[in-house]
Enzyme design. Structure first.
Site, PDB file in Angstrom:
ATOM      1  N   THR B 319       0.849  -1.213   0.000  1.00 47.13           N
ATOM      2  CA  THR B 319       0.000   0.000   0.000  1.00 47.13           C
ATOM      3  C   THR B 319       0.871   1.245   0.000  1.00 47.13           C
ATOM      4  O   THR B 319       0.614   2.200  -0.742  1.00 47.13           O
ATOM      5  CB  THR B 319      -0.925   0.019   1.231  1.00 47.13           C
ATOM      6  OG1 THR B 319      -1.727  -1.154   1.235  1.00 47.13           O
ATOM      7  CG2 THR B 319      -1.824   1.245   1.227  1.00 47.13           C
ATOM      8  N   TRP B 322       2.492   1.635  -3.371  1.00 42.11           N
ATOM      9  CA  TRP B 322       1.537   2.083  -4.388  1.00 42.11           C
ATOM     10  C   TRP B 322       1.507   3.612  -4.467  1.00 42.11           C
ATOM     11  O   TRP B 322       1.348   4.205  -5.522  1.00 42.11           O
ATOM     12  CB  TRP B 322       0.139   1.547  -4.062  1.00 42.11           C
ATOM     13  CG  TRP B 322      -0.935   1.960  -5.038  1.00 42.11           C
ATOM     14  CD1 TRP B 322      -1.308   1.304  -6.163  1.00 42.11           C
ATOM     15  CD2 TRP B 322      -1.760   3.123  -4.967  1.00 42.11           C
ATOM     16  NE1 TRP B 322      -2.316   1.971  -6.802  1.00 42.11           N
ATOM     17  CE2 TRP B 322      -2.615   3.098  -6.089  1.00 42.11           C
ATOM     18  CE3 TRP B 322      -1.854   4.192  -4.068  1.00 42.11           C
ATOM     19  CZ2 TRP B 322      -3.562   4.091  -6.336  1.00 42.11           C
ATOM     20  CZ3 TRP B 322      -2.803   5.189  -4.318  1.00 42.11           C
ATOM     21  CH2 TRP B 322      -3.630   5.125  -5.448  1.00 42.11           C
ATOM     22  N   HIS B 323       1.668   4.222  -3.292  1.00 42.06           N
ATOM     23  CA  HIS B 323       1.568   5.676  -3.249  1.00 42.06           C
ATOM     24  C   HIS B 323       2.774   6.379  -3.850  1.00 42.06           C
ATOM     25  O   HIS B 323       2.670   7.532  -4.252  1.00 42.06           O
ATOM     26  CB  HIS B 323       1.374   6.160  -1.808  1.00 42.06           C
ATOM     27  CG  HIS B 323      -0.018   5.970  -1.300  1.00 42.06           C
ATOM     28  ND1 HIS B 323      -0.483   4.761  -0.832  1.00 42.06           N
ATOM     29  CD2 HIS B 323      -1.059   6.829  -1.213  1.00 42.06           C
ATOM     30  CE1 HIS B 323      -1.748   4.897  -0.460  1.00 42.06           C
ATOM     31  NE2 HIS B 323      -2.131   6.139  -0.687  1.00 42.06           N
ATOM     32  N   GLY B 324       3.907   5.719  -3.878  1.00 45.04           N
ATOM     33  CA  GLY B 324       5.064   6.384  -4.467  1.00 45.04           C
ATOM     34  C   GLY B 324       6.308   5.547  -4.428  1.00 45.04           C
ATOM     35  O   GLY B 324       6.452   4.671  -3.566  1.00 45.04           O
ATOM     36  N   PHE B 475       0.280   9.644  -8.408  1.00 41.64           N
ATOM     37  CA  PHE B 475       0.198   8.192  -8.257  1.00 41.64           C
ATOM     38  C   PHE B 475      -0.342   7.672  -9.527  1.00 41.64           C
ATOM     39  O   PHE B 475      -0.691   6.978 -10.055  1.00 41.64           O
ATOM     40  CB  PHE B 475      -0.672   7.819  -7.080  1.00 41.64           C
ATOM     41  CG  PHE B 475      -0.257   8.565  -5.829  1.00 41.64           C
ATOM     42  CD1 PHE B 475      -1.129   9.385  -5.155  1.00 41.64           C
ATOM     43  CD2 PHE B 475       1.046   8.475  -5.376  1.00 41.64           C
ATOM     44  CE1 PHE B 475      -0.724  10.090  -4.031  1.00 41.64           C
ATOM     45  CE2 PHE B 475       1.455   9.190  -4.258  1.00 41.64           C
ATOM     46  CZ  PHE B 475       0.563   9.990  -3.586  1.00 41.64           C
TER      47      PHE B 475
END
Lengths: 394, 475
Positions: B319, B322-324, B475
């Site tokens: 998670t 996924w954001h960066g 994102f």
């Protein structure tokens, strides 16, 4: 009945939305875009972006189009004014559009903690060395060099800033002390108008502009002439205030600070001009071209005025020639703070040269001094520019 | 293109509405779908035409993958095809988003690999996950594969949620793609939602962003004081919430205007009383995606404790990632993963005994610290910031007072907008409107007037502000 009201309100709501967007888009498309100057922003608006394969593929063209649309949207000035009004009158923000709103003046906003650790002492020494070189060059042929430090608006109104806002006082004190100490050490003649001026926050500095008004300019002029008469053999006539006719312009004075608020802040301050009562004919040459022999650029009564009234704004070079060889010749250089002083001081001289090295590139100051050999060289710098070494800091 | 732009509001949307609602007759819906798809492509291409090819590639991967997986009977072949196409999906994402990060990690071991500058296509994380969810659902036989490529393309690229979510499951919109109804109420309610979302972004998120940006610059410059650190952290917490939830509001609102009903993505996360509760309220579409497609397939709760903990750490690490493509995001994800593990397995009794107000304040504190980590450019920078918050710095009040006074209206509005006042009022109105005319008028007419006013004020802000990209666009 309720269902009907619900339906009707939904229809009206949707129609209003669509109408708003459609009308705005139509009027924006149809708007005359030849008028590219933005009055309140004092700048030219952007040109239509040109589409190339690269800019379209990368998306840069679309970004430019968006910026272009924002600049030419219908009612743009009105929307900007509405925003300023909401922020100043309804929300009462202390800072709007980077302008600090106080009871006494509109001031420049300095973001928190933006002062970096600068070597003030080194910079002061560099500036002082340059001024010393000019002073020596002028003294060599019997002329007099005088450096004049003028407090800009935020210095004049230092105490008007709310306690939680940065008024730059620490930097102001450090930089000015360092420079004046160096000038003293090197024997360069200087005037600190911050000490010499009467009522910095009431008459000297403007409440709506970064510069001073004619009153502040007159005080500066008087100090310069008195100083030159005291510290040199060059006798220069100081025209007393009573020897001028002072005229207050009826136009709204939209100074640089007030302009950023799009006129949302009401001010009583007016711009004044001063003409010598004695008739002194002169010719004026700007950038080598003869121009109208006036030192003021006064618009129609219905138009707003700004600091540009003085000398018509910034010029690369100006020569005011009064044809009186018995009077000394002066060379004044600096940025826009010289303009108001020039409007008052020209009667004291035979010829008054004025240079602004932000725009003048033909020769250096040293070359000009060599060529023109003026009796008096005056450098006018505001407190913000004291330690700058580029352009007018040469 | 972004919703909060002149191009979208004055040109894209009016033209789309006109063309979309023009068709009639037997093939009306198919034409409308095609129109929506075309405009969605234009919407996406507006950010750079070459990015469109990546979106189309993603659509093709999911469409072809869906057809092949759907049609293949043999279980092994089906599985192989599925794995291949899922890998293709994530290879695309991995190449554009994580290649540079991976190379930086490898280089730390003494290698020196050069990677060309890769521009991250906007929204690739969102549409990749969205497309992948379709493929997984087809494989699991939760949905039937879609033969019509336009419908798959529309599902993946529908402009309301294309670049910043919510991540919509195919099952949610399948029926609506094939046979949705358009109603005046839907359009009107959707428009209200869009307008209020627009206001959230322009008035609240952008203002908080100004504060946060300046404060984080102070952190970089080493001039951050303790009070300002707190102001900045709180401002960023508001910024990210209102920025992201505003986009979701606008996406959901626009969806309704075109007959789609997307699920909610936020549920007042800042009233959460625990980290677990927070993640039931924040970016719901992402957390449920990871739950359904990563956590449960790994075994979820049905394993022994050590394995459950590992599953949670994997999910939350992913998670974060996924954001960066940065260690701060991974650490941020793991930060919440560890807290969730503690809450779930070790602190349950303590939490149950703790008064609600203390639980709530502690949760807020944890969230705010998490956002500092999320916002920082590096772990060192985050550490510096957090240490300042907790005392390692000067106690100069001046700058903090400036921000609080200057942005007082926005801070107050942010607090109010973080609370479920709208829901409480709505429930009250629901009960009373049959008996009270005033309540009825407030509900039906008042809310529209309010939304319209917010929209006008926000439009003024749009003209006065410079370009304002959404946070989650990266994102």
């Amino acid at each position: 009945m309720n269902t009907k009201i619900k339906r009707v309100s939904a229809v009206i709501f949707i129609i209003c939305f669509i109408l708003l967007l459609t009308l705005m888009s139509l009027f924006t498309l149809l708007k005359d875009k030849s008028q590219r100057f933005s009055y309140f922003e004092n700048r030219m608006l952007s040109d239509v972006p040109q589409a190339t394969a690269e800019t379209v593929l990368s998306g840069t063209y679309m970004t430019d189009i968006e910026a272009y649309e924002k600049e030419y949207i219908i009612l743009r000035d009105q929307l900007l004014t509405a925003d300023a009004l909401i922020n100043t009158k309804i929300l009462n923000r202390p800072v709007v559009n980077d302008i600090v709103i106080t009871d006494s003046a509109l001031l420049r906003f300095f973001p928190p903690n933006t002062e970096t650790e600068r070597s003030v002492l080194n910079e002061a020494e560099t500036v002082a060395n340059r001024l010393k070189a000019h002073s020596d060059q002028v003294s060599e042929y019997g002329g007099h060099f005088c450096y004049v430090a003028v407090p800009c608006q935020y210095v004049c109104f230092e105490k008007s800033y709310p306690w939680y806002l940065n008024n730059r006082s620490e930097y102001t004190n450090k930089s000015s002390s360092a420079l004046f100490a160096e000038l003293e050490k090197k024997g360069v003649d200087y005037i600190d108008m911050r000490k010499s001026a009467k009522n910095l926050s009431c008459g000297f500095g403007s409440t709506v502009d970064n510069h001073y008004g004619i009153e502040g300019a007159y005080q500066t002029y008087a100090q310069i002439i008195e100083h030159i008469n005291k510290n040199s053999d060059i006798a220069t006539k100081l025209f007393a205030e009573s020897e001028f006719e002072k005229i207050q312009l009826p136009n709204r004075y939209l100074g640089s600070r007030a302009r950023k608020l799009l006129g949302a802040w009401k001010s009583d301050e007016k711009l004044s001009i001063m003409y010598p009562k004695e008739s002194i004919p002169f010719t004026r040459t700007d950038n080598g071209q003869s121009v109208e022999n006036t030192v003021y650029s006064i618009p129609d009564k219905k138009e707003d005025v700004s600091y540009m009234v003085y000398m018509g704004g910034d010029n690369a070079s100006t020569l005011i020639d009064t044809g009186r060889p018995d009077k000394p010749t002066a060379l004044i250089y600096g940025d826009s703070f010289t303009n108001a002083v020039e409007c008052i001081s020209w009667p004291s001289f035979n010829k008054m040269y004025s240079f602004d090295f932000r725009h003048y590139e033909e020769k250096s100051l040293s070359q000009l001094i060599d060529e023109l050999r003026p009796d008096i060289v005056i450098c006018i710098r505001d407190y913000e520019a004291l330690l700058l070494t580029e352009l007018n800091g040469q | 293109m972004v919703f909060t732009s002149i191009t979208f509001l004055l040109f894209f949307l009016p033209v789309l509405l006109l063309i979309y609602y023009l068709p009639y007759g037997k093939y009306r819906l198919q034409i409308q779908n095609a129109v929506l798809l075309l405009f969605s492509f234009v919407f996406y291409a507006w950010g750079g035409v070459k990015n469109l090819s990546i979106l189309i590639l993603s659509i093709l991967i999911n469409y072809i993958g869906g057809v092949l997986v759907g049609k293949t009977k043999n279980a092994t072949s089906r599985r192989i095809i599925f794995i291949c196409f899922i890998l293709l999906n994530f290879l695309l994402l991995g190449f554009y988003k994580y290649l540079g990060f991976a190379v930086r990690i490898v280089d730390k071991f003494g290698f020196s690999i050069s990677v060309p500058k890769i521009v991250l296509p906007i929204g690739i994380s969102f549409f990749t996950f969205q497309g992948a969810s379709y493929l997984i659902d087809v494989y699991r036989r939760d949905v039937i594969f879609q033969r019509n490529p336009i419908n798959v393309a529309l599902y993946v690229s529908s402009f309301p949620q294309l670049v910043a979510g919510p991540i919509v499951r195919y099952a949610t919109v399948e029926q609506e793609i094939l046979c949705r109804k358009h109603s005046l109420n839907d359009f009107s309610d959707g428009l209200v939602r869009f307008m209020l979302g627009f206001g959230k972004k322009m008035i609240l998120a952008n203002s908080m962003g100004e504060v946060a940006d300046e404060v984080f610059v102070m952190n970089s410059a080493g001039t951050l004081s303790i009070p300002v650190a707190w102001v900045g952290a709180i401002a960023y917490s508001f910024q990210i919430y209102f920025d992201f939830s505003a986009y979701s509001d606008m996406a959901i609102g626009l969806g309704r205007m075109f007959g789609f009903h997307f699920l909610e993505n936020f549920n007042y996360p800042y009233i959460a009383s625990s980290v677990t509760d927070f993640w039931h309220r924040w970016h719901i579409s992402l957390s449920t995606w990871f739950r359904d497609y990563v956590y449960i397939p790994l075994g979820g709760n049905r394993c022994k404790l050590p394995r459950q903990i590992l599953n949670l750490l994997i999910v939350w690490g992913a998670t974060g990632l996924w954001h960066g493509a940065n260690w701060t995001f991974v650490l941020w994800g793991l930060y919440f993963g560890i807290l969730l593990i503690l809450e779930k397995f070790f602190l349950k009794n303590l939490l149950n005994r703790t008064p609600a107000i203390i639980r709530h304040m502690a949760t807020l504190l944890i969230i705010i610290i998490g956002w500092v980590l999320f916002r920082s450019n590096s772990i060192v920078s985050a550490e510096k910031y957090i240490l300042t918050m907790f005392g390692r710095g000067s106690f100069v009040l001046r700058d903090a007072v400036y921000y609080i006074i200057e942005y007082a209206p926005e801070f107050v509005m942010c607090v109010i907008a973080s609370l479920p006042i709208k829901e409480k009022l709505s429930d009250y109105a629901e009960k009373k409107q049959s008996t009270s005319v005033a309540v009825f008028w407030c509900r039906e007419v008042g809310i529209k007037l309010f939304a319209f006013s917010v929209f006008v004020l926000s439009f003024i802000k749009l003209v006065t502000n410079s370009f304002n990209p959404f946070i989650y666009f990266k994102f």
